[in-house]
Design a protein around this motif. Structure first.
Motif, mmCIF file in Angstrom:
data_model
loop_
_atom_site.group_PDB
_atom_site.id
_atom_site.type_symbol
_atom_site.label_atom_id
_atom_site.label_comp_id
_atom_site.label_asym_id
_atom_site.label_seq_id
_atom_site.Cartn_x
_atom_site.Cartn_y
_atom_site.Cartn_z
ATOM 1 N N PHE A 18 0.841 -1.198 0.000
ATOM 2 C CA PHE A 18 0.000 0.000 0.000
ATOM 3 C C PHE A 18 0.875 1.246 0.000
ATOM 4 O O PHE A 18 1.846 1.350 0.766
ATOM 5 N N ASN A 19 0.499 2.208 -0.873
ATOM 6 C CA ASN A 19 1.176 3.500 -0.857
ATOM 7 C C ASN A 19 0.224 4.571 -0.345
ATOM 8 O O ASN A 19 -0.963 4.335 -0.143
ATOM 9 N N LYS A 20 0.744 5.768 -0.140
ATOM 10 C CA LYS A 20 -0.030 6.841 0.460
ATOM 11 C C LYS A 20 -1.215 7.233 -0.410
ATOM 12 O O LYS A 20 -2.301 7.557 0.096
ATOM 13 N N THR A 21 -1.054 7.218 -1.737
ATOM 14 C CA THR A 21 -2.134 7.617 -2.648
ATOM 15 C C THR A 21 -3.340 6.695 -2.492
ATOM 16 O O THR A 21 -4.492 7.157 -2.434
ATOM 17 N N ILE A 22 -3.087 5.407 -2.422
ATOM 18 C CA ILE A 22 -4.184 4.443 -2.275
ATOM 19 C C ILE A 22 -4.835 4.585 -0.903
ATOM 20 O O ILE A 22 -6.071 4.523 -0.776
ATOM 21 N N ILE A 23 -4.040 4.816 0.119
ATOM 22 C CA ILE A 23 -4.594 4.992 1.462
ATOM 23 C C ILE A 23 -5.485 6.231 1.519
ATOM 24 O O ILE A 23 -6.547 6.226 2.161
ATOM 25 N N ASN A 24 -5.079 7.305 0.829
ATOM 26 C CA ASN A 24 -5.916 8.518 0.779
ATOM 27 C C ASN A 24 -7.299 8.198 0.228
ATOM 28 O O ASN A 24 -8.313 8.701 0.729
ATOM 29 N N TYR A 25 -7.342 7.349 -0.795
ATOM 30 C CA TYR A 25 -8.640 6.989 -1.379
ATOM 31 C C TYR A 25 -9.470 6.171 -0.392
ATOM 32 O O TYR A 25 -10.681 6.397 -0.241
ATOM 33 N N LEU A 26 -8.848 5.221 0.290
ATOM 34 C CA LEU A 26 -9.577 4.398 1.256
ATOM 35 C C LEU A 26 -10.110 5.250 2.409
ATOM 36 O O LEU A 26 -11.228 5.024 2.899
ATOM 37 N N GLN A 27 -9.342 6.244 2.812
ATOM 38 C CA GLN A 27 -9.804 7.140 3.874
ATOM 39 C C GLN A 27 -10.957 8.019 3.392
ATOM 40 O O GLN A 27 -11.901 8.295 4.149
ATOM 41 N N PHE A 28 -10.891 8.444 2.117
ATOM 42 C CA PHE A 28 -12.022 9.184 1.551
ATOM 43 C C PHE A 28 -13.273 8.301 1.535
ATOM 44 O O PHE A 28 -14.375 8.761 1.860
ATOM 45 N N THR A 29 -13.103 7.038 1.167
ATOM 46 C CA THR A 29 -14.240 6.107 1.130
ATOM 47 C C THR A 29 -14.902 6.017 2.503
ATOM 48 O O THR A 29 -16.131 6.044 2.620
ATOM 49 N N ARG A 30 -14.105 5.919 3.531
ATOM 50 C CA ARG A 30 -14.635 5.855 4.890
ATOM 51 C C ARG A 30 -15.438 7.114 5.224
ATOM 52 O O ARG A 30 -16.568 7.026 5.736
ATOM 53 N N PHE B 114 -16.773 9.330 3.149
ATOM 54 C CA PHE B 114 -17.941 9.488 2.290
ATOM 55 C C PHE B 114 -19.069 8.558 2.719
ATOM 56 O O PHE B 114 -20.233 8.965 2.810
ATOM 57 N N ASN B 115 -18.740 7.316 3.010
ATOM 58 C CA ASN B 115 -19.764 6.353 3.412
ATOM 59 C C ASN B 115 -20.444 6.759 4.713
ATOM 60 O O ASN B 115 -21.636 6.504 4.909
ATOM 61 N N SER B 116 -19.681 7.387 5.587
ATOM 62 C CA SER B 116 -20.254 7.864 6.841
ATOM 63 C C SER B 116 -21.197 9.038 6.604
ATOM 64 O O SER B 116 -22.249 9.136 7.240
ATOM 65 N N ALA B 117 -20.824 9.912 5.659
ATOM 66 C CA ALA B 117 -21.612 11.120 5.410
ATOM 67 C C ALA B 117 -22.861 10.846 4.580
ATOM 68 O O ALA B 117 -23.889 11.518 4.759
ATOM 69 N N PHE B 118 -22.803 9.860 3.686
ATOM 70 C CA PHE B 118 -23.913 9.644 2.754
ATOM 71 C C PHE B 118 -24.307 8.166 2.681
ATOM 72 O O PHE B 118 -24.091 7.496 1.661
ATOM 73 N N PRO B 119 -24.874 7.630 3.763
ATOM 74 C CA PRO B 119 -25.359 6.244 3.698
ATOM 75 C C PRO B 119 -26.421 6.098 2.611
ATOM 76 O O PRO B 119 -27.235 6.993 2.404
ATOM 77 N N GLY B 120 -26.384 4.975 1.939
ATOM 78 C CA GLY B 120 -27.267 4.768 0.793
ATOM 79 C C GLY B 120 -26.560 4.999 -0.526
ATOM 80 O O GLY B 120 -27.009 4.544 -1.579
ATOM 81 N N PHE B 121 -25.440 5.753 -0.466
ATOM 82 C CA PHE B 121 -24.631 6.007 -1.663
ATOM 83 C C PHE B 121 -23.215 5.475 -1.473
ATOM 84 O O PHE B 121 -22.270 5.953 -2.089
ATOM 85 N N GLU B 122 -23.065 4.485 -0.613
ATOM 86 C CA GLU B 122 -21.737 4.022 -0.236
ATOM 87 C C GLU B 122 -20.894 3.624 -1.445
ATOM 88 O O GLU B 122 -21.384 3.025 -2.401
ATOM 89 N N THR B 123 -19.609 3.958 -1.347
ATOM 90 C CA THR B 123 -18.612 3.479 -2.296
ATOM 91 C C THR B 123 -18.176 2.090 -1.853
ATOM 92 O O THR B 123 -17.749 1.907 -0.707
ATOM 93 N N ASP B 124 -18.300 1.120 -2.720
ATOM 94 C CA ASP B 124 -17.965 -0.264 -2.391
ATOM 95 C C ASP B 124 -16.536 -0.550 -2.832
ATOM 96 O O ASP B 124 -16.165 -0.263 -3.978
ATOM 97 N N VAL B 125 -15.731 -1.076 -1.933
ATOM 98 C CA VAL B 125 -14.373 -1.495 -2.263
ATOM 99 C C VAL B 125 -14.214 -2.935 -1.812
ATOM 100 O O VAL B 125 -14.181 -3.221 -0.610
#
Length: 751
Positions: A705-717, A719-730
């Motif tokens: 894992f590099n920092k760029t990929i971790i940034n995306y996973l943290q964004f996913t977390r 976003f999913n918290s802010a907008f349930p029902g529109f979750e990004t699936d990984v």
């Protein structure tokens, strides 16, 4: 088994109270007395619509009496003959075999040009023979036509299902009888029907042949399909193209082999790498800020570039055999980008043992000149000296196969042919010993449907429907004007005024600004017009966000609630396909529903009104306006600069720490641990990591894992918290509740 294929009569006098009308009705009655339905029309009306009846008719009977020729003047005769010629031409464009009869009282073959006569099965002169005699002649030709329709396996399966044999073998429902002993079983039986259940049989039925060793009617059908698809061998597969890919790989790849793989590959290819113990070397595709995956640059296919990648890979550089065992390319990409296959073959020569093109989304290409050289295997295509070519195709995706219907096509090399007996060992490794015979039949029928000219006409119609949809969308945009917004269809800036245009209209050039893939090789790739990516407002091709925006996730949920299910949703785009089953009604409904979305958005109507089912599941949005919700999600996307994050993570340099097979072995031996995404930088993943969209694996087991990929996973977390029902699936991202809070983890190799 009775099928409904009526005899179609086109005669202006069919309902008239005169001698001609009486004569044709007597003939119709005589035909009906033999069990054939007759459908009568009094004019051609829409020629193309009538010609499409060729798929539902057993024959056509066309009048050329005085009524059709009007006053008999040269102009009237020419008009009547032109109408007749156009009708016959339209029929033959789709169906070379259906019987066509002409009949008349005064007119004869002397009045009909040769180009029409040569397409006929007979000429009936009214009142010279009895209606009963003429009917027998017509019925004989109609039966001969219908008897030849079914391809070998489907024909044998229908015979078996209809002969009433008692079943003492599995499956246990015994031709559907078991279902009749239960109320819910009765419901199941009535829903699916007698024929489907009678045709669900065991591989012990000798007269149907064997899929597992390719004998009997199955072998005949595979040979028939190979002829239609212009390949040396063709194998039906009933477990989808994921399984077809694994069959190909296990037949040629062994542990320690170097394999060259499109980084934009389907996960089944990565599964194949893991299972075979191969050492992957990846070719990197381009990508634009809409999230659309572009082509691998042509320079990456050179033997020198591949050799350089091998030397840069710590595992490949020490491999015993440096010649790559297989090259697998995604052809076409999800969004419709195609490669010129012949240029790839010429570039590589015989420097790679086997070429494999994953054509899950391209089985239609063999049947239209538009795709010449843009698919792996075709008629009169040059052969490599030593390299065997495989293509794996999802019959169920763009042709008329049932779900999981797939096929493997093979082109032999000049000096090397596929050993079918050895290949079948790999085929057996991944095949069920209880294949679903309805899927086999659909493979058989799907191939038969593509027999030219019918298959060519089907693909032509798909292409034209797709282009007409693009024109319709541009027309709506033009009427709204520059001061208003509308959805765009991604593709070339200019569309041909009429028809399909030339292939150059759809070719990607380095100078083009529309694709966003940078300075790619001109002419090496085209966009398949039947793949349509619709762009929503809010993001441009450079990854820059507008002040306002409409995330595609909301549009796709809106469409689903209004009865339109789309294929794939990105950040500001969604994807639809114009398969051979798409009609004008479907794509016009898409245009009108998008206009309805625009109206609801402009009025900022509340979610309970525009998306009541979604609002019921997610009551927190019930009173939120559609425009307001779009803006809230857009603002989060913009604040996180998510378009650039998602682009950069796929293009980032990812270090390989282990071979995929070794990393998978760590998982199997439970030598892994579940670690928070905040603590995984530099750790080695034990799982595939696959964001949806686009559903393309981002990381392979054994990569760090590099920092760029971790940034995306943290964004996913976030976003999913802010907008349930529109979750990004990984896929690969584990969500677990810890002390009442949802935490995000990844399974990584223990250090």
């Amino acid at each position: 088994m009775n099928f409904r294929f009526p005899v179609i009569v086109i005669d202006e006098d069919f309902r008239s109270e005169n001698i001609s009308g009486s004569g044709i009705r007597d003939l119709a009655q005589a035909i009906s007395s033999h069990g054939f339905e007759v459908v009568g029309y009094t004019s051609y009306v829409d020629l193309s619509a009538f010609a499409q009846q060729a798929s539902r008719a057993s024959c056509f009977i066309l009048s050329i009496d005085d009524e059709e020729f009007g006053s008999g003047s040269a102009a009237e005769v020419d008009k009547a003959l032109a109408e007749l010629r156009n009708f016959v031409k339209e029929v033959r464009k789709r169906n070379a075999d259906i019987p066509i009869f002409l009949y008349g009282e005064t007119r004869t073959t002397r009045h009909v040009p040769n180009d029409i006569l040569r397409e006929l099965h007979g000429f009936i002169h009214m009142f010279e023979d009895t209606p009963e005699f003429v009917a027998k002649h017509i019925i004989r030709e109609a039966k001969k036509y219908l008897d030849a329709l079914a391809p070998p396996f489907f024909n044998a399966l229908m015979d078996y299902a209809s002969d009433g044999s008692y079943s003492w073998h599995c499956p246990g429902h015994s031709g559907g009888v078991a279902f009749l002993k239960s109320p819910v079983g009765q419901m199941f039986h009535q829903f699916f029907g007698e024929n489907m259940l009678r045709a669900d049989v065991c591989n012990a039925v000798d007269e149907l042949g064997q899929l597992l060793d390719h004998t009997g009617p199955v072998a005949e059908s595979e040979a028939n399909a190979a002829r239609i698809f212009n390949c040396d061998h063709l194998f039906f597969v009933t477990n989808g193209t994921s399984t077809s890919n694994k069959m190909v790989w296990h037949s040629v790849v062994a542990p320690g082999d170097i394999v060259v793989v499109d980084r934009n590959c389907h996960k089944s290819i990565l599964h194949s790498i893991i299972m075979t113990g191969a050492i992957p070397v990846f070719l990197m595709p381009t990508r634009n800020h809409y999230g659309i995956i572009g082509p691998i640059p042509k320079s990456e296919f050179s033997p020198a570039a591949i050799a350089k990648k091998i030397e840069a890979n710590p595992f490949a550089r020490n491999a015993k055999n440096k010649k790559p065992r297989i090259l697998t390319i995604t052809q076409s990409t999800y969004d419709g980008i195609l490669y010129n296959v012949e240029e790839i073959k010429q570039e590589l020569g015989s420097t790679i043992d086997t070429l494999h093109f994953d054509e899950a989304w391209l089985p239609h290409a063999s049947f239209h000149d538009f795709y010449h050289n843009m698919h792996a295997i075709g008629k009169d295509r040059p052969r490599s000296e030593d390299t065997v070519v495989f293509a794996t195709q999802s019959t169920h995706k763009l042709l008329a196969g049932l779900s999981q219907a797939s096929q493997i096509l093979v082109q032999n090399a000049q000096n090397r042919s596929l050993d079918t007996h050895r290949f079948n060992e790999s085929y057996l490794m991944h095949s069920s010993t209880s294949p679903q015979y309805a899927i086999i039949a659909s493979c058989d029928v799907a191939a038969a449907m593509m027999e030219p000219p019918g298959g060519t006409a089907l693909v032509e119609e798909s292409l034209m429907e797709a282009i007409d949809f693009r024109r319709a969308m541009r027309k709506v945009d033009a009427e709204f004007g520059d001061d208003d917004w509308w959805f765009k269809v991604w593709g070339p800036d200019e569309l041909p005024d009429e028809g399909l245009g030339t292939r150059d209209n759809w070719t990607l050039h380095a100078k083009d600004s529309w694709h966003g893939f940078g300075a790619i090789e001109s002419g090496f790739n085209i966009l398949d017009p039947i793949k349509a990516t619709i762009i929503t407002p809010g993001l441009n091709l450079h990854g820059q966000f507008d002040e306002q925006g409409i995330p595609a996730a909301i549009v796709s949920k809106y469409l689903a609630e209004h009865g339109i299910i789309i294929e794939k949703t990105g950040l500001y785009s969604f994807f639809i396909m114009f398969t051979i089953g798409i009609t004008k009604g479907r794509w016009n409904s898409m245009v009108t529903e998008l206009q309805q979305f625009k109206d609801d958005y402009d009025q900022n109507l509340p979610m309970w009104r525009v998306m009541p089912e979604f609002a019921k599941k997610q009551p927190r949005y019930e009173k939120v306006g559609l425009r307001d919700l779009c803006q809230q999600i857009h603002n989060m996307y913009r604040k996180s600069d998510v378009a650039k994050v998602t682009t950069e993570m796929y293009l980032s340099t990812i270090e390989t720490a282990m071979t995929p097979a070794d990393a998978w072995a760590k998982m199997a031996h439970r030598e892994i641990e579940r670690v928070s995404i905040d603590e995984i930088e530099g750790r080695v993943t034990a799982m595939l990591v696959t964001p949806y969209p686009p559903g393309i694996p981002l990381m392979v087991p054994g990569e760090r894992f590099n920092k760029t990929i971790i940034n995306y996973l943290q964004f996913t977390r976030a976003f999913n918290s802010a907008f349930p029902g529109f979750e990004t699936d990984v896929h690969g991202l584990v969500r677990e509740a810890v002390d009442g809070e949802v935490k995000y983890f990844i399974d990584v190799v223990k250090e």
